[in-house]
Design a protein around this motif. Structure first.
Motif, PDB file in Angstrom:
ATOM      1  N   SER A 126      29.775 -53.556 -39.200  1.00 36.71           N
ATOM      2  CA  SER A 126      29.640 -54.425 -38.025  1.00 36.71           C
ATOM      3  C   SER A 126      28.424 -55.331 -38.117  1.00 36.71           C
ATOM      4  O   SER A 126      28.397 -56.419 -37.520  1.00 36.71           O
ATOM      5  N   GLU A 127      27.379 -54.910 -38.821  1.00 35.80           N
ATOM      6  CA  GLU A 127      26.174 -55.727 -38.926  1.00 35.80           C
ATOM      7  C   GLU A 127      26.432 -57.013 -39.690  1.00 35.80           C
ATOM      8  O   GLU A 127      25.678 -57.984 -39.535  1.00 35.80           O
ATOM      9  N   GLY A 131      26.116 -59.739 -34.350  1.00 32.44           N
ATOM     10  CA  GLY A 131      24.714 -59.467 -34.075  1.00 32.44           C
ATOM     11  C   GLY A 131      24.574 -58.170 -33.314  1.00 32.44           C
ATOM     12  O   GLY A 131      25.559 -57.596 -32.812  1.00 32.44           O
ATOM     13  N   SER A 132      23.369 -57.679 -33.221  1.00 28.62           N
ATOM     14  CA  SER A 132      23.128 -56.403 -32.551  1.00 28.62           C
ATOM     15  C   SER A 132      23.549 -56.477 -31.085  1.00 28.62           C
ATOM     16  O   SER A 132      23.100 -57.358 -30.322  1.00 28.62           O
ATOM     17  N   GLY A 133      24.429 -55.582 -30.678  1.00 29.89           N
ATOM     18  CA  GLY A 133      24.887 -55.525 -29.287  1.00 29.89           C
ATOM     19  C   GLY A 133      25.776 -56.677 -28.904  1.00 29.89           C
ATOM     20  O   GLY A 133      26.009 -56.914 -27.702  1.00 29.89           O
ATOM     21  N   GLN A 134      26.340 -57.434 -29.855  1.00 25.34           N
ATOM     22  CA  GLN A 134      27.166 -58.604 -29.575  1.00 25.34           C
ATOM     23  C   GLN A 134      28.603 -58.371 -30.075  1.00 25.34           C
ATOM     24  O   GLN A 134      28.859 -57.496 -30.912  1.00 25.34           O
ATOM     25  N   THR A 165      31.418 -47.717 -33.113  1.00 20.26           N
ATOM     26  CA  THR A 165      29.973 -47.849 -32.908  1.00 20.26           C
ATOM     27  C   THR A 165      29.285 -46.533 -33.262  1.00 20.26           C
ATOM     28  O   THR A 165      29.937 -45.514 -33.535  1.00 20.26           O
ATOM     29  N   ILE A 170      24.646 -48.033 -24.966  1.00 22.02           N
ATOM     30  CA  ILE A 170      24.408 -49.421 -24.598  1.00 22.02           C
ATOM     31  C   ILE A 170      24.814 -49.591 -23.137  1.00 22.02           C
ATOM     32  O   ILE A 170      25.823 -49.032 -22.688  1.00 22.02           O
ATOM     33  N   ASN A 178      29.600 -48.118 -25.026  1.00 17.50           N
ATOM     34  CA  ASN A 178      30.109 -48.422 -26.366  1.00 17.50           C
ATOM     35  C   ASN A 178      31.628 -48.611 -26.394  1.00 17.50           C
ATOM     36  O   ASN A 178      32.158 -49.196 -27.344  1.00 17.50           O
ATOM     37  N   GLU A 220      19.438 -42.846 -39.359  1.00 19.68           N
ATOM     38  CA  GLU A 220      19.771 -44.267 -39.337  1.00 19.68           C
ATOM     39  C   GLU A 220      20.855 -44.626 -40.335  1.00 19.68           C
ATOM     40  O   GLU A 220      21.730 -45.461 -40.053  1.00 19.68           O
ATOM     41  N   ALA A 224      24.366 -46.368 -39.305  1.00 18.71           N
ATOM     42  CA  ALA A 224      24.751 -47.669 -39.867  1.00 18.71           C
ATOM     43  C   ALA A 224      26.176 -47.618 -40.418  1.00 18.71           C
ATOM     44  O   ALA A 224      26.941 -48.589 -40.291  1.00 18.71           O
ATOM     45  N   ARG A 227      28.797 -47.850 -37.545  1.00 12.37           N
ATOM     46  CA  ARG A 227      28.991 -49.158 -36.901  1.00 12.37           C
ATOM     47  C   ARG A 227      29.855 -50.018 -37.834  1.00 12.37           C
ATOM     48  O   ARG A 227      29.367 -50.595 -38.812  1.00 12.37           O
TER      49      ARG A 227
END
Length: 240
Positions: A126-127, A131-134, A165, A170, A178, A220, A224, A227
């Motif tokens: 997803s990254e 974008g983060s949270g988009q 996610t 969020i 999420n 982390e 990652a 997501r």
């Protein structure tokens, strides 16, 4: 009568012999016994003949059963129709694996190709897409999806787009959780594929939030990997 026997009729008178009268009944009795013995012998002979016929019949039936039981098993099996051998479409041949590996190489390192039973999954982090949270596709994400479009357009298989996610919560006005974020990201990919010419009836968008993690959400690196967006191209009809 006795006087006559000594008179003028004496020469014609014959005294009955007592022994012959006594033997007459004995002869009759012996004749009857002889007849009975003859009848008994005849009956025994007929009975013996009948037993022989039954014995031969039983022997013949037994021999016939033995003959049938001695027949090879192949003959009995050949009497039944042999069903044709149908290849299992879910079995992946080495040639198909090579073709899919070549496809993965053409798509680049940003797209992970997973061969499943009845489907092929294209997994994108997803990254790269958002974008983060988009939930809006960024230019780098559009470039990655553009590499997938020729493969998706070429076939008529159903395409399932899934958003995933990590477990970090969020809470924004647009994405209270999420669930909304993962569903919106999947919907953004479906809308772009439709604009690229893929029939909308072939596609669906589903958000799974963090309920299907690939890695450990405790670090982390695991978060990652969780997501992601997966585009699943079904090579077989949906069994659900």
């Amino acid at each position: 009568m006795n006087g006559q026997s000594h008179g003028r009729f004496a020469k014609w008178h014959i005294e009955p012999r007592q022994e012959e009268e006594q033997e007459a009944w004995l002869l009759t009795y012996l004749d009857m016994l002889t007849l009975l013995l003859v009848m008994l012998v005849v009956m025994l002979a007929l009975a013996g003949k009948g037993d022989g016929q039954h014995a031969r019949a039983a022997t013949g039936a037994g021999a016939q059963d033995q003959t049938l039981s001695d027949q090879p098993l192949e003959l009995a099996a050949s009497a039944q129709p042999i069903p044709p051998i149908v290849a299992n479409p879910a079995i992946v041949t080495p040639a198909e694996v090579d073709a899919r590996e070549a496809l993965a190489m053409d798509l680049g390192e940003d797209i992970e190709v997973i061969v499943n039973d009845g489907s092929i999954s294209f997994r994108i982090n997803s990254e790269i897409l958002f974008g983060s949270g988009q939930a809006e596709l960024e230019n780098a994400g559009l470039d990655v999806i553009d590499r997938l479009i020729p493969t998706l357009v070429a076939g008529q298989h159903r395409i399932l787009v899934e958003g995933h996610t990590d477990n970090l919560p969020i809470q924004t006005e647009r994405f209270p959780s999420n669930w909304e974020l993962s569903a919106s990201r999947a919907s953004s990919v479906v809308r772009y594929l439709q604009l690229a010419g893929i029939d909308a009836t072939r596609m669906s968008a589903t958000g799974y939030a963090d309920i299907r993690p690939l890695g450990d959400n405790g670090n982390e690196q695991g978060r990652a990997s969780n997501r992601r967006v997966e585009l699943i191209m079904q090579t077989q009809p949906d069994k659900r």
